[in-house]
Design a protein around this motif. Structure first.
Motif, mmCIF file in Angstrom:
data_model
loop_
_atom_site.group_PDB
_atom_site.id
_atom_site.type_symbol
_atom_site.label_atom_id
_atom_site.label_comp_id
_atom_site.label_asym_id
_atom_site.label_seq_id
_atom_site.Cartn_x
_atom_site.Cartn_y
_atom_site.Cartn_z
ATOM 1 N N GLU A 178 0.815 -1.216 0.000
ATOM 2 C CA GLU A 178 0.000 0.000 0.000
ATOM 3 C C GLU A 178 0.852 1.271 0.000
ATOM 4 N N GLY A 179 2.141 1.106 -0.259
ATOM 5 C CA GLY A 179 3.041 2.258 -0.265
ATOM 6 C C GLY A 179 2.689 3.264 -1.344
ATOM 7 N N ARG A 180 2.909 4.522 -1.029
ATOM 8 C CA ARG A 180 2.596 5.618 -1.938
ATOM 9 C C ARG A 180 3.868 6.400 -2.269
ATOM 10 N N VAL A 181 3.873 7.025 -3.439
ATOM 11 C CA VAL A 181 5.033 7.813 -3.886
ATOM 12 C C VAL A 181 4.536 9.100 -4.539
ATOM 13 N N PRO A 182 5.106 10.256 -4.190
ATOM 14 C CA PRO A 182 4.760 11.519 -4.858
ATOM 15 C C PRO A 182 5.606 11.707 -6.123
ATOM 16 N N TYR A 183 5.351 10.866 -7.117
ATOM 17 C CA TYR A 183 6.149 10.849 -8.341
ATOM 18 C C TYR A 183 6.197 12.214 -9.023
ATOM 19 N N ALA A 184 7.367 12.528 -9.596
ATOM 20 C CA ALA A 184 7.529 13.744 -10.398
ATOM 21 C C ALA A 184 8.216 13.368 -11.706
ATOM 22 N N THR A 185 7.915 14.100 -12.762
ATOM 23 C CA THR A 185 8.543 13.833 -14.052
ATOM 24 C C THR A 185 9.924 14.463 -14.118
ATOM 25 N N ARG A 186 10.782 13.882 -14.918
ATOM 26 C CA ARG A 186 12.099 14.474 -15.129
ATOM 27 C C ARG A 186 11.977 15.873 -15.735
ATOM 28 N N GLU A 187 10.977 16.063 -16.589
ATOM 29 C CA GLU A 187 10.783 17.366 -17.213
ATOM 30 C C GLU A 187 10.548 18.443 -16.158
ATOM 31 N N ASP A 188 9.682 18.155 -15.180
ATOM 32 C CA ASP A 188 9.407 19.124 -14.114
ATOM 33 C C ASP A 188 10.638 19.360 -13.249
ATOM 34 N N LEU A 189 11.351 18.295 -12.924
ATOM 35 C CA LEU A 189 12.543 18.441 -12.096
ATOM 36 C C LEU A 189 13.619 19.254 -12.818
ATOM 37 N N ALA A 190 13.779 19.009 -14.108
ATOM 38 C CA ALA A 190 14.757 19.772 -14.888
ATOM 39 C C ALA A 190 14.384 21.248 -14.933
ATOM 40 N N GLU A 191 13.103 21.534 -15.114
ATOM 41 C CA GLU A 191 12.654 22.931 -15.137
ATOM 42 C C GLU A 191 12.939 23.610 -13.797
ATOM 43 N N ALA A 192 12.689 22.887 -12.708
ATOM 44 C CA ALA A 192 12.927 23.449 -11.379
ATOM 45 C C ALA A 192 14.410 23.694 -11.136
#
Length: 287
Positions: free
Chosen positions: A166-180
């Motif tokens: 039942e584990g959860r992850v706040p996944y983010a895209t590489r595109e968003d991380l690169a922009e940040a």
């Protein structure tokens, strides 16, 4: 001069693409091992610096004139901490002023089943602090792009089969991380800070199955097998042992709730909500 390591890789190339929208390419440098993989960067006017994490001298030569260095963590588990140490030592020796390191956002590395795989990130951060360099730690959640790697291309037909409980992850895209990261590199006030770069929502694999069901108008089930059952299936598929063990390790970490905590740092840096997982899954598992 800003230099991005791993510049021909999935994250590094995206950071440079973002920077090129506002920066003079002459002020940007890319560290690569193979110049033939950087033809697009060469065409854009980015300075190409050839270097290898295993070769200290090549790193020292590559970092000449660099003031800001983005150290993208190595995906080679062969002495990964040693690789990072050589980069940091070369940065100190050549007068780099500020290092940015892409680590990992976890609840507790000491209690995680992934400690053998991921402890290098935390050792690297401690080594950077001890070096005296000004730093910014960019602790990433798991990339959304790992989901299709874990689930395979036929998941809509076969169902979600992954031992994540039942584990959860706040996944983010590489595109968003690169922009940040590009946004951080363009601005000030990030000295000696740590950013927990996660999505503002988190998802279990049961919820991933629900998203896929909604997208395709059919029931996509979720089964969380035992690790032994999952390993047997991957072995029967003929996958390399390294891939099998990595998949088992991350599944165990997710089931252990290691990545569950979400933070607002990424949202604040982007000035918007990060890409929703449904939008990402729709792009991958198109109708």
């Amino acid at each position: 001069m800003k230099l991005i390591t791993g510049a021909s890789g999935a994250l590094g190339s995206k950071i440079l693409k973002q920077l090129l929208t506002t920066e003079n390419p002459a002020t940007l440098a890319a560290l690569v091992r193979d110049e033939s993989k950087a033809t697009d960067l060469i065409a854009a006017g980015v300075q190409i610096r050839k270097g290898d994490y295993f070769d200290s001298k090549s790193l020292e030569n590559a970092f000449e004139g660099v003031t800001q260095l983005v150290l993208i963590s190595s995906n080679d588990f062969n002495d990964r901490f040693g690789q990072h140490q050589r980069v940091i030592d070369a940065a100190v020796k050549t007068g780099v002023q500020h290092i940015y390191y892409t680590g990992v956002s976890m609840r507790s590395i000491d209690e995680s089943p992934l400690r053998p795989f991921l402890e290098d990130h935390y050792l690297t951060e401690e080594y950077i602090k001890a070096s005296g360099l000004t730093y910014t730690f960019l602790q990433h959640t798991l990339y959304a792009e790992v989901i299709p790697m874990f689930l395979g291309p036929q998941v809509v037909e076969s169902g979600v089969f992954f031992p994540a409980g039942e584990g959860r992850v706040p996944y983010a895209t590489r595109e968003d991380l690169a922009e940040a990261i590009a946004t951080i590199l363009r601005s000030s006030g990030h000295e000696n800070k740590t950013y927990r770069m996660t999505n503002s929502s988190s998802w279990s694999y049961a919820s991933i199955a629900e998203i896929l069901s909604d997208l395709h108008g059919k029931k996509v089930g979720y089964v969380s097998p035992t690790p032994e059952e999952f390993e047997a299936v991957l072995q029967n598929l003929g996958l390399p042992e390294s891939i099998i063990q990595m998949s088992l390790g991350f599944a165990a970490g997710i089931a252990h709730h290691d990545f569950e905590d979400s933070y607002e740092d990424l949202t604040q840096i982007l000035g918007r909500k990060p890409t929703d997982l449904k939008e990402f899954l729709k792009s991958v598992y198109a109708l």
